[in-house]
Scaffold this motif. Structure first.
Motif, mmCIF file in Angstrom:
data_model
loop_
_atom_site.group_PDB
_atom_site.id
_atom_site.type_symbol
_atom_site.label_atom_id
_atom_site.label_comp_id
_atom_site.label_asym_id
_atom_site.label_seq_id
_atom_site.Cartn_x
_atom_site.Cartn_y
_atom_site.Cartn_z
ATOM 1 N N LYS A 253 0.802 -1.215 0.000
ATOM 2 C CA LYS A 253 0.000 0.000 0.000
ATOM 3 C C LYS A 253 0.845 1.279 0.000
ATOM 4 C CE LYS A 253 -2.067 1.209 3.749
ATOM 5 N NZ LYS A 253 -2.860 1.126 4.964
ATOM 6 N N ARG A 254 1.793 1.349 0.972
ATOM 7 C CA ARG A 254 2.597 2.561 1.145
ATOM 8 C C ARG A 254 3.380 2.894 -0.134
ATOM 9 N NH1 ARG A 254 5.006 5.474 5.457
ATOM 10 N NH2 ARG A 254 3.660 4.367 6.884
ATOM 11 N N GLU A 255 4.022 1.882 -0.658
ATOM 12 C CA GLU A 255 4.882 2.087 -1.832
ATOM 13 C C GLU A 255 4.071 2.544 -3.050
ATOM 14 O OE1 GLU A 255 7.900 -0.576 -4.535
ATOM 15 O OE2 GLU A 255 7.154 -1.387 -2.636
ATOM 16 N N VAL A 256 2.961 1.856 -3.276
ATOM 17 C CA VAL A 256 2.126 2.183 -4.440
ATOM 18 C C VAL A 256 1.573 3.609 -4.337
ATOM 19 C CG1 VAL A 256 0.012 1.594 -5.690
ATOM 20 C CG2 VAL A 256 1.534 -0.219 -4.906
ATOM 21 N N LEU A 257 1.098 3.942 -3.128
ATOM 22 C CA LEU A 257 0.517 5.283 -2.951
ATOM 23 C C LEU A 257 1.576 6.368 -3.143
ATOM 24 C CD1 LEU A 257 -1.955 4.759 0.039
ATOM 25 C CD2 LEU A 257 -2.520 5.203 -2.343
ATOM 26 N N THR A 258 2.764 6.136 -2.594
ATOM 27 C CA THR A 258 3.852 7.113 -2.749
ATOM 28 C C THR A 258 4.162 7.324 -4.220
ATOM 29 O OG1 THR A 258 4.756 6.124 -0.742
ATOM 30 C CG2 THR A 258 6.161 7.686 -1.879
ATOM 31 N N GLU A 259 4.227 6.225 -4.946
ATOM 32 C CA GLU A 259 4.530 6.275 -6.375
ATOM 33 C C GLU A 259 3.448 7.061 -7.135
ATOM 34 O OE1 GLU A 259 7.326 5.591 -9.108
ATOM 35 O OE2 GLU A 259 7.425 5.080 -6.974
ATOM 36 N N MET A 260 2.202 6.786 -6.765
ATOM 37 C CA MET A 260 1.093 7.466 -7.437
ATOM 38 C C MET A 260 1.158 8.972 -7.205
ATOM 39 S SD MET A 260 -2.084 4.868 -6.677
ATOM 40 C CE MET A 260 -3.333 5.619 -7.727
ATOM 41 N N LEU A 261 1.429 9.345 -5.945
ATOM 42 C CA LEU A 261 1.494 10.766 -5.604
ATOM 43 C C LEU A 261 2.659 11.439 -6.327
ATOM 44 C CD1 LEU A 261 0.651 10.591 -1.791
ATOM 45 C CD2 LEU A 261 -0.775 11.543 -3.621
ATOM 46 N N LYS A 262 3.802 10.728 -6.382
ATOM 47 C CA LYS A 262 4.996 11.253 -7.057
ATOM 48 C C LYS A 262 4.691 11.570 -8.514
ATOM 49 C CE LYS A 262 9.000 9.106 -5.240
ATOM 50 N NZ LYS A 262 9.789 7.920 -5.572
ATOM 51 N N ASN A 263 3.855 10.711 -9.097
ATOM 52 C CA ASN A 263 3.518 10.898 -10.501
ATOM 53 C C ASN A 263 2.361 11.874 -10.702
ATOM 54 O OD1 ASN A 263 5.310 9.110 -12.165
ATOM 55 N ND2 ASN A 263 4.576 7.635 -10.648
ATOM 56 N N GLY A 264 1.985 12.514 -9.617
ATOM 57 C CA GLY A 264 0.968 13.569 -9.719
ATOM 58 C C GLY A 264 -0.451 13.057 -9.939
ATOM 59 N N LEU A 265 -0.695 11.814 -9.606
ATOM 60 C CA LEU A 265 -2.055 11.302 -9.778
ATOM 61 C C LEU A 265 -2.972 11.866 -8.687
ATOM 62 C CD1 LEU A 265 -1.616 7.550 -10.755
ATOM 63 C CD2 LEU A 265 -2.406 9.423 -12.180
ATOM 64 N N ASN A 266 -4.181 12.148 -9.087
ATOM 65 C CA ASN A 266 -5.150 12.707 -8.150
ATOM 66 C C ASN A 266 -5.960 11.579 -7.502
ATOM 67 O OD1 ASN A 266 -6.985 14.245 -6.787
ATOM 68 N ND2 ASN A 266 -7.767 15.326 -8.594
ATOM 69 N N ILE A 267 -5.560 11.214 -6.265
ATOM 70 C CA ILE A 267 -6.255 10.123 -5.566
ATOM 71 C C ILE A 267 -7.530 10.674 -4.937
ATOM 72 C CG2 ILE A 267 -6.101 8.472 -3.655
ATOM 73 C CD1 ILE A 267 -3.071 8.395 -4.208
ATOM 74 N N VAL A 268 -8.660 10.033 -5.226
ATOM 75 C CA VAL A 268 -9.912 10.562 -4.698
ATOM 76 C C VAL A 268 -10.466 9.749 -3.524
ATOM 77 C CG1 VAL A 268 -10.645 11.831 -6.747
ATOM 78 C CG2 VAL A 268 -11.236 9.417 -6.533
ATOM 79 N N GLU A 269 -10.064 8.489 -3.418
ATOM 80 C CA GLU A 269 -10.616 7.680 -2.330
ATOM 81 C C GLU A 269 -9.772 6.436 -2.096
ATOM 82 O OE1 GLU A 269 -15.015 7.077 -2.521
ATOM 83 O OE2 GLU A 269 -14.486 5.002 -2.039
#
Ligand SMILES: Nc1ncnc2c1ncn2[C@@H]1O[C@H](COP(=O)(O)OP(=O)(O)OP(=O)(O)O)[C@@H](O)[C@H]1O
Ligand SMILES: [Mg+2]
Length: 286
Positions: A253-269
């Motif tokens: 979870k932690r790794e994937v979320l960090t990666e997503m945020l780094k790539n500027g993805l807009n997480i909504v939920e």
């Protein structure tokens, strides 16, 4: 409050036929203050058990034990129970009001008080407009509503309802579920049968699940859900104008979320996946 202890009941259709076991050694408790959903498919044995509880039918073996808090005589115990049968037997030639006056009088509710209660509940159950009509002209759902009022008008300690939600339209189901929750919050113990899992999941804190006369599960819904949940999370993010979902497990979870945020993805939920009671029950059965 009510304890079912090793209840068995068989039916025999012809004396040379093998006996059919409608209930097979069923034991469980309804405790004070609980809102219990009684689940099982058509023919599982729900009505048979409820009829035994109400003493309309006699078990072959086993006991139904009522706690002292329900009363110290059989009469007191009886009057502390409100009951809605699967098929309500309402006196068709009476008006709705006459019927409620009749049942209220049976419970010894004083006239003035009864008048107020009838007005309050018929209004709440949205049949106030039809209360001076004869019952034989009532629709199925209207009869269900009237039957429900007659089961609770004397403020019983326990409500035993055999499929209270059947025959109701979606709004009616909503109303009934809200009222059940409200009555339970006011301290009334409720036991109701249904074969609709989401209805039970929505309002109950405990379920009893029977199949072919056997008890399959007794306990809290939350416990069942937690025990059967996996460690998956679903992560929703905005991709262009669409919302996409990916699943990640606890470890990643932690790794994937960090990666997503780094790539500027807009997480909504981000939500932990919870299996629905319906799915769990199918799993237990198979
Ligand atoms: N009086 C009776 N005589 C013979 N068989 C009966 C009797 N009452 C119930 N049964 C049988 O016992 C089984 C359980 O019936 P029951 O009415 O308790 O089911 P149920 O769980 O209430 O089902 P439903 O969801 O359809 O109301 C069925 O196979 C039924 O045919
Ligand atoms: Mg039934």
């Amino acid at each position: 409050m009510i304890e079912f202890k090793n209840i068995s009941k068989s039916f025999q259709y012809n004396f040379w036929d093998k006996k059919f076991k409608a209930l097979d050694n069923v034991s469980f408790n309804i405790n004070e203050g609980e809102l219990v959903g009684f689940l099982g498919a058509n023919g599982a044995g729900k009505t048979t058990l409820i009829k035994i509880l109400m003493e309309f039918s006699r078990q072959d073996s086993g006991d139904v034990i009522f706690s002292r808090t329900m009363g110290n005589t059989p009469e007191k115990i009886k009057s502390s129970i409100g009951y809605l049968p699967e098929k309500a037997y309402l006196y068709q030639h009476l008006t709705g009001k006459e019927f409620l006056e009749y049942t209220g009088a049976l419970y010894g509710i004083p006239k003035n008080e009864l008048k107020e209660l009838i007005a309050k509940w018929t209004d709440r159950m949205a049949i106030g407009y039809a209360i001076d009509r004869r019952i034989h002209g009532y629709s199925k759902g209207m009869q269900q509503r009237l039957g429900f009022i007659s089961s609770l008008i004397h403020r019983p300690k326990v409500l035993i309802l055999d499929e209270p939600l059947s025959g109701l339209d979606p709004l009616g189901r909503r109303d009934f579920k809200n009222i059940l929750k409200e009555l339970n919050n006011e301290g009334i113990t409720i036991f109701f049968s249904s074969h609709i899992v989401p209805d039970v999941e929505e309002i109950c804190n405990k379920v009893i699940f029977i199949e072919k006369g056997k008890l399959i599960y007794e306990g809290s819904i939350d416990e069942l859900v937690i025990k059967n949940s996996n460690d998956l999370y679903s992560v929703k993010y905005l991709s262009g104008e669409k919302i996409e979902t990916i699943q990640v497990n606890e470890a990643d979870k932690r790794e994937v979320l960090t990666e997503m945020l780094k790539n500027g993805l807009n997480i909504v939920e981000i939500e932990k996946e919870k299996p629905r009671l319906e799915e769990i029950i199918y799993k237990i059965k198979s």
